[in-house]
Design a protein around this motif. Structure first.
Motif, PDB file in Angstrom:
ATOM      1  N   PRO A 168       0.793  -1.239   0.000  1.00 27.55           N
ATOM      2  CA  PRO A 168       0.000   0.000   0.000  1.00 27.55           C
ATOM      3  C   PRO A 168       0.821   1.283   0.000  1.00 27.55           C
ATOM      4  CG  PRO A 168      -0.110  -1.071   2.149  1.00 27.55           C
ATOM      5  CD  PRO A 168       0.555  -2.037   1.222  1.00 27.55           C
ATOM      6  N   ALA A 169       2.099   1.193   0.360  1.00 31.32           N
ATOM      7  CA  ALA A 169       2.928   2.396   0.400  1.00 31.32           C
ATOM      8  C   ALA A 169       3.647   2.670  -0.919  1.00 31.32           C
ATOM      9  CB  ALA A 169       3.960   2.293   1.534  1.00 31.32           C
ATOM     10  N   THR A 170       3.534   1.765  -1.873  1.00 35.17           N
ATOM     11  CA  THR A 170       4.179   1.984  -3.172  1.00 35.17           C
ATOM     12  C   THR A 170       3.584   3.227  -3.831  1.00 35.17           C
ATOM     13  OG1 THR A 170       4.600  -0.372  -3.492  1.00 35.17           O
ATOM     14  CG2 THR A 170       4.576   1.003  -5.462  1.00 35.17           C
ATOM     15  N   PRO A 171       4.413   4.164  -4.287  1.00 35.54           N
ATOM     16  CA  PRO A 171       3.889   5.381  -4.925  1.00 35.54           C
ATOM     17  C   PRO A 171       2.929   5.053  -6.055  1.00 35.54           C
ATOM     18  CG  PRO A 171       6.250   5.555  -4.562  1.00 35.54           C
ATOM     19  CD  PRO A 171       5.884   4.148  -4.227  1.00 35.54           C
ATOM     20  N   ALA A 172       1.883   5.841  -6.179  1.00 38.82           N
ATOM     21  CA  ALA A 172       0.831   5.570  -7.158  1.00 38.82           C
ATOM     22  C   ALA A 172       1.387   5.442  -8.572  1.00 38.82           C
ATOM     23  CB  ALA A 172      -0.226   6.669  -7.106  1.00 38.82           C
ATOM     24  N   GLY A 173       2.294   6.338  -8.941  1.00 41.33           N
ATOM     25  CA  GLY A 173       2.847   6.303 -10.290  1.00 41.33           C
ATOM     26  C   GLY A 173       3.586   5.011 -10.581  1.00 41.33           C
ATOM     27  N   VAL A 174       4.312   4.506  -9.575  1.00 37.10           N
ATOM     28  CA  VAL A 174       5.043   3.252  -9.735  1.00 37.10           C
ATOM     29  C   VAL A 174       4.069   2.096  -9.876  1.00 37.10           C
ATOM     30  CG1 VAL A 174       6.601   1.621  -8.607  1.00 37.10           C
ATOM     31  CG2 VAL A 174       7.077   4.076  -8.492  1.00 37.10           C
ATOM     32  N   ALA A 175       3.083   2.044  -8.985  1.00 37.92           N
ATOM     33  CA  ALA A 175       2.109   0.951  -9.006  1.00 37.92           C
ATOM     34  C   ALA A 175       1.347   0.910 -10.331  1.00 37.92           C
ATOM     35  CB  ALA A 175       1.141   1.092  -7.836  1.00 37.92           C
ATOM     36  N   LEU A 176       0.923   2.066 -10.804  1.00 42.53           N
ATOM     37  CA  LEU A 176       0.150   2.113 -12.048  1.00 42.53           C
ATOM     38  C   LEU A 176       0.985   1.658 -13.242  1.00 42.53           C
ATOM     39  CD1 LEU A 176      -1.852   5.449 -11.635  1.00 42.53           C
ATOM     40  CD2 LEU A 176      -2.546   3.123 -11.088  1.00 42.53           C
ATOM     41  N   SER A 177       2.258   1.986 -13.232  1.00 41.72           N
ATOM     42  CA  SER A 177       3.120   1.596 -14.353  1.00 41.72           C
ATOM     43  C   SER A 177       3.351   0.092 -14.397  1.00 41.72           C
ATOM     44  CB  SER A 177       4.471   2.318 -14.252  1.00 41.72           C
ATOM     45  OG  SER A 177       5.228   1.819 -13.154  1.00 41.72           O
ATOM     46  N   LEU A 178       3.144  -0.583 -13.256  1.00 42.52           N
ATOM     47  CA  LEU A 178       3.388  -2.023 -13.184  1.00 42.52           C
ATOM     48  C   LEU A 178       2.136  -2.855 -13.452  1.00 42.52           C
ATOM     49  CD1 LEU A 178       5.685  -2.134 -10.016  1.00 42.52           C
ATOM     50  CD2 LEU A 178       6.389  -2.300 -12.412  1.00 42.52           C
ATOM     51  N   LEU A 179       0.970  -2.252 -13.433  1.00 41.35           N
ATOM     52  CA  LEU A 179      -0.282  -3.003 -13.598  1.00 41.35           C
ATOM     53  C   LEU A 179      -0.330  -3.838 -14.883  1.00 41.35           C
ATOM     54  CD1 LEU A 179      -3.086  -0.606 -12.299  1.00 41.35           C
ATOM     55  CD2 LEU A 179      -2.039  -2.549 -11.140  1.00 41.35           C
ATOM     56  N   PRO A 180       0.159  -3.322 -16.010  1.00 47.43           N
ATOM     57  CA  PRO A 180       0.096  -4.140 -17.235  1.00 47.43           C
ATOM     58  C   PRO A 180       0.848  -5.462 -17.127  1.00 47.43           C
ATOM     59  CG  PRO A 180       0.492  -1.842 -17.788  1.00 47.43           C
ATOM     60  CD  PRO A 180       0.644  -1.956 -16.301  1.00 47.43           C
ATOM     61  N   ARG A 181       1.773  -5.592 -16.173  1.00 48.98           N
ATOM     62  CA  ARG A 181       2.540  -6.832 -16.023  1.00 48.98           C
ATOM     63  C   ARG A 181       1.779  -7.887 -15.224  1.00 48.98           C
ATOM     64  NH1 ARG A 181       8.539  -4.668 -14.213  1.00 48.98           N
ATOM     65  NH2 ARG A 181       8.638  -2.829 -15.592  1.00 48.98           N
ATOM     66  N   LEU A 182       0.707  -7.491 -14.556  1.00 47.59           N
ATOM     67  CA  LEU A 182      -0.039  -8.429 -13.721  1.00 47.59           C
ATOM     68  C   LEU A 182      -0.997  -9.271 -14.553  1.00 47.59           C
ATOM     69  CD1 LEU A 182       1.179  -6.661 -11.494  1.00 47.59           C
ATOM     70  CD2 LEU A 182      -1.020  -6.720 -10.330  1.00 47.59           C
ATOM     71  N   TYR A 183      -1.226 -10.504 -14.105  1.00 49.29           N
ATOM     72  CA  TYR A 183      -2.226 -11.361 -14.743  1.00 49.29           C
ATOM     73  C   TYR A 183      -3.614 -10.907 -14.314  1.00 49.29           C
ATOM     74  CZ  TYR A 183       1.868 -14.363 -15.435  1.00 49.29           C
ATOM     75  OH  TYR A 183       3.110 -14.831 -15.779  1.00 49.29           O
ATOM     76  N   LEU A 184      -4.623 -11.376 -15.056  1.00 50.68           N
ATOM     77  CA  LEU A 184      -5.992 -10.915 -14.834  1.00 50.68           C
ATOM     78  C   LEU A 184      -6.435 -11.077 -13.384  1.00 50.68           C
ATOM     79  CD1 LEU A 184      -8.700  -9.887 -16.039  1.00 50.68           C
ATOM     80  CD2 LEU A 184      -9.300 -12.296 -16.372  1.00 50.68           C
TER      81      LEU A 184
END
Length: 264
Positions: free
Chosen positions: A92-108
């Motif tokens: 939950p502490a990961t900066p929003a910009g970092v987290a959003l940039s990583l979402l495409p790498r996650l599975y459904l």
């Protein structure tokens, strides 16, 4: 700043911990990443023995700073490790910009899990839901059915709009589904007769007044459902429908019979 730096320099205990975090072996490094000092943790990140297992343990902590997590995100080890990417996004502490940039790498279904986690921020949840919706056109039927049973309201809304009765039925049983999504389905002239029938026979939705009226107004409503709904419809609504340009002749005939039965 000078006083703080001087104090740090003169603190022998902190100096010992910093040196240990920077130079210790793999087993001791697991202890170092439990340290409460951000400086010690940063030193641990520079330790040559650091590997993915250490980082997974570190990312399991919920007291890390945004700056430290930003540093972790920039490590080469994270870039090529799916488990670390998931752990970083879920912190939950990961900066929003970092987290959003990583979402495409996650599975459904990792995105689904992220949207359900108690510690997920509203922005992260919304971004995860949007990413799920964007993938729906290429998501296999079996996964969409499973998704219909678990998804949040916004994802259910997108699934309902597809109108596939095989997906609509599990959506209807999901407690997160909103009436507005069901109303949109039964109001649409593009909805399948099978999907409308599924709503009409569902215990949770069949008795909703707004949905009943919407189904009567829809030319795609199956005749058996249409007839069953006429008896409970207000006379004024039936009169309006009798002259509506939206319904077909057979539906208008049935409405006329119902009005005559009531003495109109």
């Amino acid at each position: 700043m000078e006083r703080s730096a001087k104090s740090t320099h003169l603190d022998p205990e902190l100096s010992r911990r910093l040196h240990r975090a920077l130079t210790c072996g793999k087993e001791e490094l697991f202890e170092a990443i439990l340290d409460s000092s951000p400086e010690v943790l940063r030193a641990a990140l520079r330790n040559p023995a650091l590997d993915g297992n250490h980082l997974l343990a570190l990312l399991g902590r919920r007291d890390l700073t945004e700056d430290l997590l930003r540093t972790v995100a920039g490590l080469d080890t994270v870039a090529g490790n799916h488990n670390l990417t998931v752990a970083l996004v879920q912190n939950p502490a990961t900066p929003a910009g970092v987290a959003l940039s990583l979402l495409p790498r996650l599975y459904l279904f990792e995105l689904v899990t992220l949207s359900e986690l108690p510690g997920t921020t509203p922005d992260q949840r919304l971004a995860a839901e949007r990413a799920i919706v964007q993938r729906l056109p290429t998501t296999p039927l079996g996964n969409r059915i499973t998704l219909a049973r678990r998804a949040s309201a916004s994802v259910l809304d997108a699934l309902m709009k597809e109108g596939d009765v095989r997906v609509v039925e599990p959506c209807l049983a999901n407690p997160r589904l909103k009436e507005a999504s069901v109303f949109q389905l039964v109001s649409s002239a593009r909805s399948s007769t099978e999907a409308i029938a599924a709503v009409a026979r569902h215990q949770r939705w069949a008795s909703r007044p707004n949905l009943k009226i919407a189904m009567i107004k829809n030319p795609r409503t199956p005749s058996t459902v249409f007839v069953s709904l006429l008896a409970g419809a207000p006379a004024m609504e039936l009169r309006n429908l009798a002259v509506s340009g939206r319904l077909g002749q057979e539906q208008k005939r049935l409405i006329g019979e119902e009005l005559r039965r009531r003495g109109f």
